[in-house]
Design a protein around this motif. Structure first.
Motif, PDB file in Angstrom:
ATOM      1  N   ILE A 172       0.839  -1.209   0.000  1.00 17.38           N
ATOM      2  CA  ILE A 172       0.000   0.000   0.000  1.00 17.38           C
ATOM      3  C   ILE A 172       0.868   1.250   0.000  1.00 17.38           C
ATOM      4  CG2 ILE A 172      -1.623   1.352   1.392  1.00 17.38           C
ATOM      5  CD1 ILE A 172      -2.899  -1.329   2.234  1.00 17.38           C
ATOM      6  N   LEU A 173       1.928   1.255   0.815  1.00 17.66           N
ATOM      7  CA  LEU A 173       2.820   2.412   0.845  1.00 17.66           C
ATOM      8  C   LEU A 173       3.523   2.614  -0.493  1.00 17.66           C
ATOM      9  CD1 LEU A 173       4.443   2.123   4.378  1.00 17.66           C
ATOM     10  CD2 LEU A 173       2.843   3.857   3.579  1.00 17.66           C
ATOM     11  N   TRP A 175       2.512   1.560  -3.484  1.00 16.27           N
ATOM     12  CA  TRP A 175       1.509   1.967  -4.472  1.00 16.27           C
ATOM     13  C   TRP A 175       1.157   3.444  -4.295  1.00 16.27           C
ATOM     14  CZ3 TRP A 175      -3.790   3.297  -3.796  1.00 16.27           C
ATOM     15  CH2 TRP A 175      -4.494   3.428  -4.991  1.00 16.27           C
ATOM     16  N   THR A 176       0.981   3.883  -3.046  1.00 17.37           N
ATOM     17  CA  THR A 176       0.649   5.288  -2.785  1.00 17.37           C
ATOM     18  C   THR A 176       1.786   6.191  -3.234  1.00 17.37           C
ATOM     19  OG1 THR A 176      -0.676   4.618  -0.883  1.00 17.37           O
ATOM     20  CG2 THR A 176      -0.039   6.923  -1.004  1.00 17.37           C
ATOM     21  N   GLY A 177       3.038   5.812  -2.934  1.00 19.42           N
ATOM     22  CA  GLY A 177       4.185   6.630  -3.349  1.00 19.42           C
ATOM     23  C   GLY A 177       4.306   6.722  -4.848  1.00 19.42           C
ATOM     24  N   LYS A 179       1.880   6.292  -7.052  1.00 23.11           N
ATOM     25  CA  LYS A 179       0.734   7.055  -7.556  1.00 23.11           C
ATOM     26  C   LYS A 179       0.940   8.564  -7.363  1.00 23.11           C
ATOM     27  CE  LYS A 179      -4.309   7.021  -7.362  1.00 23.11           C
ATOM     28  NZ  LYS A 179      -4.465   7.382  -8.734  1.00 23.11           N
ATOM     29  N   CYS A 180       1.456   8.951  -6.177  1.00 24.27           N
ATOM     30  CA  CYS A 180       1.721  10.372  -5.931  1.00 24.27           C
ATOM     31  C   CYS A 180       2.792  10.912  -6.880  1.00 24.27           C
ATOM     32  CB  CYS A 180       2.164  10.592  -4.481  1.00 24.27           C
ATOM     33  SG  CYS A 180       0.821  10.445  -3.299  1.00 24.27           S
ATOM     34  N   ASP A 183       1.314  11.137 -10.496  1.00 29.48           N
ATOM     35  CA  ASP A 183       0.350  12.206 -10.694  1.00 29.48           C
ATOM     36  C   ASP A 183       1.015  13.572 -10.843  1.00 29.48           C
ATOM     37  OD1 ASP A 183      -1.705  10.426 -10.647  1.00 29.48           O
ATOM     38  OD2 ASP A 183      -2.285  10.801  -8.568  1.00 29.48           O
TER      39      ASP A 183
END
Length: 184
Positions: A172-173, A175-177, A179-180, A183
């Motif tokens: 999750i971490l 994937w979030t990194g 994605k950020c 973007d």
């Protein structure tokens, strides 16, 4: 069965090769140690007393909107209460624990500033009068405290009893990194 590198690492550290060394969960979860009972009781009593002071005493003497001066005085009063509790942490648990608690307090204090901007934006967008702002702020803060504690306990429990939780939370971490970064 085990990697030779891991066995050598444990031997260098002078540790027995146990499940905690190889990353397998230890299946023991202790949220509250018996030796810390007095600290938890003191924190709980202090929380209830300070909540009573905020909701009953201060609201009785200051029922209208606060001035900037009153808000600064109240903020300094609450920071002073945290400082007193931090002195207790120093006396009870030592200097390292005091610095850890103070660092966590300052971090939480700084992270709460973004909430102020969100609340301010919502109140300004919907033209909320000042006398109606206390209740949603109070409920929001209590909800944040409750859910933060609940998620901390759930996450800590999962990390202790389920090795796969490390992989899931790590994914999750990552994937979030990604994605950020993507973007931007």
């Amino acid at each position: 069965m085990y990697s030779l590198d891991l066995v050598e690492y444990a031997a260098e550290k002078g540790e027995k090769l146990t499940s905690s060394v190889i990353g397998v969960p230890d299946r023991q979860v202790t949220f509250f140690r018996q030796g810390d009972l007095d600290a938890w009781v003191l924190l709980g009593v202090a929380f209830v007393v300070l909540l009573f002071i905020d909701l009953v005493v201060l609201r009785k003497f200051f029922p209208k909107d606060l001035t900037m001066r009153q808000a600064v005085v109240f903020t300094l009063m609450w920071v002073g209460c945290a400082g007193v509790f931090n002195c207790y942490i120093l006396l009870r648990f030592g200097e390292a624990a005091m610095y850890q608690w103070m660092s966590a307090y300052v971090l939480e204090w700084l992270l709460s500033f973004d909430n102020l901007f969100v609340f301010h934006t919502i109140f300004e967008t919907y033209h909320t009068p000042g006398y109606l702002r206390h209740k949603p702020l109070f409920v929001g803060i209590l909800g944040a405290v409750f859910f933060r504690l609940a998620f901390l306990f759930i996450g800590e429990y999962l990390l202790h009893v389920l090795y796969l939780a490390h992989v899931i939370f790590g994914a999750i971490l990552i994937w979030t990194g990604v994605k950020c970064a993507w973007d931007e």
